[in-house]
Design a protein around this motif. Structure first.
Motif, PDB file in Angstrom:
ATOM      1  N   PHE A 160       8.064   6.281  -2.730  1.00  0.00           N
ATOM      2  CA  PHE A 160       8.690   6.697  -1.478  1.00  0.00           C
ATOM      3  C   PHE A 160       8.512   8.176  -1.170  1.00  0.00           C
ATOM      4  CE2 PHE A 160      10.405   2.788  -0.205  1.00  0.00           C
ATOM      5  CZ  PHE A 160      10.793   2.102  -1.338  1.00  0.00           C
ATOM      6  N   ASP A 161       7.813   8.901  -2.055  1.00  0.00           N
ATOM      7  CA  ASP A 161       7.494  10.292  -1.743  1.00  0.00           C
ATOM      8  C   ASP A 161       6.073  10.410  -1.184  1.00  0.00           C
ATOM      9  OD1 ASP A 161       6.171   9.627  -4.044  1.00  0.00           O
ATOM     10  OD2 ASP A 161       6.601  11.508  -5.101  1.00  0.00           O
ATOM     11  N   ALA A 162       5.515   9.260  -0.763  1.00  0.00           N
ATOM     12  CA  ALA A 162       4.174   9.265  -0.171  1.00  0.00           C
ATOM     13  C   ALA A 162       4.190  10.049   1.130  1.00  0.00           C
ATOM     14  CB  ALA A 162       3.715   7.838   0.094  1.00  0.00           C
ATOM     15  N   PRO A 163       3.094  10.743   1.464  1.00  0.00           N
ATOM     16  CA  PRO A 163       3.032  11.512   2.712  1.00  0.00           C
ATOM     17  C   PRO A 163       3.324  10.637   3.919  1.00  0.00           C
ATOM     18  CG  PRO A 163       1.143  12.000   1.313  1.00  0.00           C
ATOM     19  CD  PRO A 163       1.862  10.842   0.675  1.00  0.00           C
ATOM     20  N   ILE A 164       3.918  11.232   4.947  1.00  0.00           N
ATOM     21  CA  ILE A 164       4.278  10.488   6.150  1.00  0.00           C
ATOM     22  C   ILE A 164       3.057   9.860   6.802  1.00  0.00           C
ATOM     23  CG2 ILE A 164       4.086  12.509   7.658  1.00  0.00           C
ATOM     24  CD1 ILE A 164       6.726   9.701   7.897  1.00  0.00           C
ATOM     25  N   ALA A 165       1.894  10.485   6.639  1.00  0.00           N
ATOM     26  CA  ALA A 165       0.662   9.961   7.241  1.00  0.00           C
ATOM     27  C   ALA A 165       0.320   8.578   6.676  1.00  0.00           C
ATOM     28  CB  ALA A 165      -0.494  10.924   6.997  1.00  0.00           C
ATOM     29  N   ILE A 166       0.574   8.385   5.382  1.00  0.00           N
ATOM     30  CA  ILE A 166       0.279   7.082   4.758  1.00  0.00           C
ATOM     31  C   ILE A 166       1.196   6.007   5.323  1.00  0.00           C
ATOM     32  CG2 ILE A 166       0.371   5.781   2.589  1.00  0.00           C
ATOM     33  CD1 ILE A 166      -0.671   8.244   1.172  1.00  0.00           C
ATOM     34  N   TRP A 167       2.477   6.351   5.486  1.00  0.00           N
ATOM     35  CA  TRP A 167       3.414   5.373   6.062  1.00  0.00           C
ATOM     36  C   TRP A 167       3.074   5.090   7.517  1.00  0.00           C
ATOM     37  CZ3 TRP A 167       5.885   2.362   3.026  1.00  0.00           C
ATOM     38  CH2 TRP A 167       6.303   2.791   1.768  1.00  0.00           C
ATOM     39  N   THR A 183      -6.870   5.403  -4.396  1.00  0.00           N
ATOM     40  CA  THR A 183      -7.122   6.552  -3.521  1.00  0.00           C
ATOM     41  C   THR A 183      -7.643   6.101  -2.162  1.00  0.00           C
ATOM     42  OG1 THR A 183      -7.702   7.850  -5.478  1.00  0.00           O
ATOM     43  CG2 THR A 183      -8.342   8.753  -3.335  1.00  0.00           C
ATOM     44  N   CYS A 184      -8.422   5.018  -2.158  1.00  0.00           N
ATOM     45  CA  CYS A 184      -9.049   4.532  -0.914  1.00  0.00           C
ATOM     46  C   CYS A 184      -8.165   3.572  -0.122  1.00  0.00           C
ATOM     47  CB  CYS A 184     -10.359   3.829  -1.241  1.00  0.00           C
ATOM     48  SG  CYS A 184     -11.588   4.868  -2.052  1.00  0.00           S
ATOM     49  N   LEU A 185      -7.085   3.082  -0.717  1.00  0.00           N
ATOM     50  CA  LEU A 185      -6.289   2.030  -0.082  1.00  0.00           C
ATOM     51  C   LEU A 185      -5.744   2.390   1.295  1.00  0.00           C
ATOM     52  CD1 LEU A 185      -4.388   0.462  -3.127  1.00  0.00           C
ATOM     53  CD2 LEU A 185      -6.163  -0.587  -1.720  1.00  0.00           C
ATOM     54  N   PRO A 186      -5.216   3.604   1.521  1.00  0.00           N
ATOM     55  CA  PRO A 186      -4.749   3.930   2.883  1.00  0.00           C
ATOM     56  C   PRO A 186      -5.851   3.841   3.926  1.00  0.00           C
ATOM     57  CG  PRO A 186      -3.865   5.496   1.290  1.00  0.00           C
ATOM     58  CD  PRO A 186      -4.882   4.677   0.566  1.00  0.00           C
ATOM     59  N   CYS A 187      -7.059   4.285   3.586  1.00  0.00           N
ATOM     60  CA  CYS A 187      -8.190   4.177   4.515  1.00  0.00           C
ATOM     61  C   CYS A 187      -8.554   2.723   4.753  1.00  0.00           C
ATOM     62  CB  CYS A 187      -9.401   4.924   3.966  1.00  0.00           C
ATOM     63  SG  CYS A 187      -9.189   6.706   3.852  1.00  0.00           S
ATOM     64  N   VAL A 188      -8.518   1.926   3.680  1.00  0.00           N
ATOM     65  CA  VAL A 188      -8.863   0.510   3.778  1.00  0.00           C
ATOM     66  C   VAL A 188      -7.896  -0.228   4.696  1.00  0.00           C
ATOM     67  CG1 VAL A 188      -8.993  -1.667   2.502  1.00  0.00           C
ATOM     68  CG2 VAL A 188     -10.024   0.403   1.549  1.00  0.00           C
ATOM     69  N   ILE A 189      -6.605   0.038   4.553  1.00  0.00           N
ATOM     70  CA  ILE A 189      -5.626  -0.698   5.358  1.00  0.00           C
ATOM     71  C   ILE A 189      -5.709  -0.278   6.830  1.00  0.00           C
ATOM     72  CG2 ILE A 189      -3.570   0.781   5.216  1.00  0.00           C
ATOM     73  CD1 ILE A 189      -2.041  -1.855   4.497  1.00  0.00           C
ATOM     74  N   ILE A 192       0.836  -1.208   0.000  1.00  0.00           N
ATOM     75  CA  ILE A 192       0.000   0.000   0.000  1.00  0.00           C
ATOM     76  C   ILE A 192       0.865   1.250   0.000  1.00  0.00           C
ATOM     77  CG2 ILE A 192      -1.794   1.282   1.220  1.00  0.00           C
ATOM     78  CD1 ILE A 192      -2.767  -1.401   0.120  1.00  0.00           C
ATOM     79  N   GLY A 193       1.893   1.258   0.840  1.00  0.00           N
ATOM     80  CA  GLY A 193       2.776   2.425   0.908  1.00  0.00           C
ATOM     81  C   GLY A 193       3.502   2.675  -0.390  1.00  0.00           C
ATOM     82  N   LYS A 194       3.878   1.592  -1.066  1.00  0.00           N
ATOM     83  CA  LYS A 194       4.635   1.706  -2.320  1.00  0.00           C
ATOM     84  C   LYS A 194       3.773   2.210  -3.469  1.00  0.00           C
ATOM     85  CE  LYS A 194       8.749   0.742  -4.160  1.00  0.00           C
ATOM     86  NZ  LYS A 194       8.569   1.199  -5.523  1.00  0.00           N
ATOM     87  N   GLN A 195       2.434   2.168  -3.309  1.00  0.00           N
ATOM     88  CA  GLN A 195       1.554   2.686  -4.350  1.00  0.00           C
ATOM     89  C   GLN A 195       1.859   4.149  -4.646  1.00  0.00           C
ATOM     90  OE1 GLN A 195       0.413  -0.238  -5.717  1.00  0.00           O
ATOM     91  NE2 GLN A 195      -1.471   0.879  -6.114  1.00  0.00           N
ATOM     92  N   GLY A 196       2.182   4.892  -3.587  1.00  0.00           N
ATOM     93  CA  GLY A 196       2.532   6.301  -3.772  1.00  0.00           C
ATOM     94  C   GLY A 196       4.028   6.514  -3.863  1.00  0.00           C
TER      95      GLY A 196
END
Length: 248
Positions: free
Chosen positions: A90-97, A165-171, A84-88
């Motif tokens: 390594f520049d994904a927002p810290i909140a997602i990680w 788009t929904c994956l972070p909420c889902v996990i 899930i984190g890799k979807q965005g």
């Protein structure tokens, strides 16, 4: 030699689970998320088989259960979060990680509690419940993997990115469900339960119908199956809570 191989057969199956987790990490590092997701699904088969193999061969290795737990932690605790984190990237927002770490932490707590309770039940001779308390980490990881596959399918066929788009909420929800008290039925027990001829016929027809749809649309059917399983558990939990409120 054959007797030793028989004794270690459940552990060999658990190693298959671990190998899938390791392979999934390699695929994620090479930006092959779909292949990694399929390995998580394959690992679910290994995870379901090890207990069955142990019962069929009537063999147990003292440390085999611990190896199985460690394999589950990697394959279903770490890999889905990394997927899930890799979807965005390594520049994904810290909140997602942070959400991804919460999922991994939830899986670790879930597996530790499950192993402790299993050892306690075995020592006391209690019969195991037909239900899991909270969503099993195996099915949580499978759900995340199936949604990755659905996301890949929708992007390539319909150019729809709603799932990603929904994956972070889902996990995050999956992490909460692993720590919850929601009852989830054991699928192995459901499959192995005795039925009358009419129920068996209906189940067989339904199974082969779903199998055809799975062969035609595997990504859609996997995600649908996992989501239905989760919703059934939530629905049963809601019914039990209402009954308890009415009784009191």
């Amino acid at each position: 030699m054959m007797n030793q191989l028989k004794n270690y057969s459940p552990t060999i199956v658990s190693i298959g689970n671990l190998a899938c987790g390791f392979g999934a990490i390699v695929f994620i590092m090479n930006n092959e998320q779909a292949y990694a997701a399929w390995l998580v699904i394959l690992a679910m088969i290994f995870d379901g088989l090890d207990g069955q193999v142990a019962r069929l061969t009537k063999t147990t290795i003292t440390w085999g259960a611990h190896l199985d737990t460690l394999a589950d932690m990697i394959t279903f605790g770490f890999v889905p979060a990394f997927l899930i984190g890799k979807q965005g990237a390594f520049d994904a927002p810290i909140a997602i990680w942070f959400v991804c770490f919460f999922y991994t932490l939830s899986a670790a707590i879930r597996l530790a509690k499950f192993e402790f309770e299993s050892e306690k039940s075995n020592s006391s001779g209690k019969t195991r419940s037909k239900y899991f308390t909270g969503l099993p980490s195996t099915l949580a990881g499978g759900t995340a993997a199936s949604l990755i596959l659905l996301d890949s399918y929708l992007k390539t066929t319909l150019n729809i990115q709603a799932v990603s788009t929904c994956l972070p909420c889902v996990i995050f929800i999956l992490g909460m469900l692993m720590l919850s008290k929601v009852p989830y039925i054991r699928i192995i027990d459901l499959v192995g339960s005795k039925r009358d001829p009419v129920s068996l016929l209906i189940t067989s027809v339904l199974f082969f119908t779903l199998l055809v749809f799975f062969i035609l649309y595997p990504s859609i059917m996997l995600a649908l199956g996992f989501c239905v399983y989760i919703l059934i558990g939530l629905g049963k939990h809601g019914i039990h809570r209402r009954r308890a409120i009415h009784i009191t």
